[in-house]
Design a protein around this motif. Structure first.
Motif: not given
Length: 266
Positions: A169-179
């Motif tokens: 969630a933290l690593e991919n927030a920049d790409a709009g990805v929710h985990a």
């Protein structure tokens, strides 16, 4: 939620929470890629859901170390946009650690940790590229409380999934990805039939049982709004609060007592 912007890949879709998640996505108009070991079950579910949405069936046994790579390649070969990855495939190995041989434990770890990690790694670029990708990891309430007797690998594997989700969630927030890590308690499904603990689990009070459809809705709603952790059911949220604020020794004693009552731990 955005409708039909991409497919949802659901692992372990042939039964239980996985089937419920597939049905809920189909109800929301989201096309699906379904995978599990039992192709006949997948085909039956695809026929059930295929009248409303596009459904693809890709059988795979995630206990095979080669399966994640093969599955990712087959999904890519379908040529469909992928927006959602649901890591749901899983099971439990009943009994204490030494009751089962290492091959049994190794297969369990491959499904619960290895396959989850590799499949996510292989599909994450596509989820990032779509601009609003979603990763729903079906963990367990067992990840949130001290581990019970007879859960030597199950609870740690689910705890891994929770921490893995937090980092994603933290690593991919920049790409709009929710985990999101979905952490249900006891849920009505085939899980306890597979582990041979159905008779013992029937001793639990009714308030401890969740409905798979309710769990699926809670997980999908949470991942769409960007909630990293979701615990379905007010009773389990209260139990989580209590476990965080009671002394560890007290909680461990309660776990030991309950293990003897409801689990096969020989």
């Amino acid at each position: 939620m955005p409708q039909a912007r991409g497919h949802a890949l659901v692992t372990g879709a042939s039964s239980g929470i996985g089937t419920a998640i597939a049905r809920e996505y189909a109800r929301r108009g989201v096309p699906l890629v379904l995978t599990a070991r039992r192709e006949d079950r997948l085909q039956a579910l695809a026929e059930e859901l295929g009248g409303g949405v596009d459904v693809h069936v890709v059988p795979a046994d995630l206990a095979d170390p080669a399966a994640p790579r093969s599955l990712a390649a087959k999904v890519e070969a379908l040529g469909v946009p992928l927006r959602v990855l649901v890591n749901n495939a899983g099971y439990g190995v009943p009994g204490r650690y030494l009751r089962s041989d290492w091959a049994t434990h190794a297969a369990f770890l491959q499904v619960m940790v290895g396959a989850v990690s590799e499949l996510t790694w292989r599909l994450l670029p596509a989820l990032r590229a779509c601009g609003d990708g979603r990763i729903l990891n079906v963990a367990s309430f067992a990840a949130l409380v001290p581990s019970a007797d007879g859960q030597t690998l199950y609870a740690p594997a689910k705890a891994f999934m929770l921490r893995f989700t937090e980092s994603l969630a933290l690593e991919n927030a920049d790409a709009g990805v929710h985990a999101t890590a979905l952490c249900p308690g006891f849920t009505r499904s085939e899980f306890h039939d597979v582990t041979g603990t159905r008779a013992m689990m029937s001793r639990l009070p009714k308030w401890m049982w969740l409905d798979a459809a309710d769990v699926a809705r809670a997980g999908i709603d949470a991942v769409e709004r960007g909630q990293v952790l979701v615990v379905p059911g007010a009773a389990y949220r209260l139990l989580r609060f209590a476990s965080k604020h009671l002394p560890d020794r007290f909680v461990l004693r309660r776990m030991a007592r309950n293990s003897a009552r409801i689990r096969s731990i020989d």
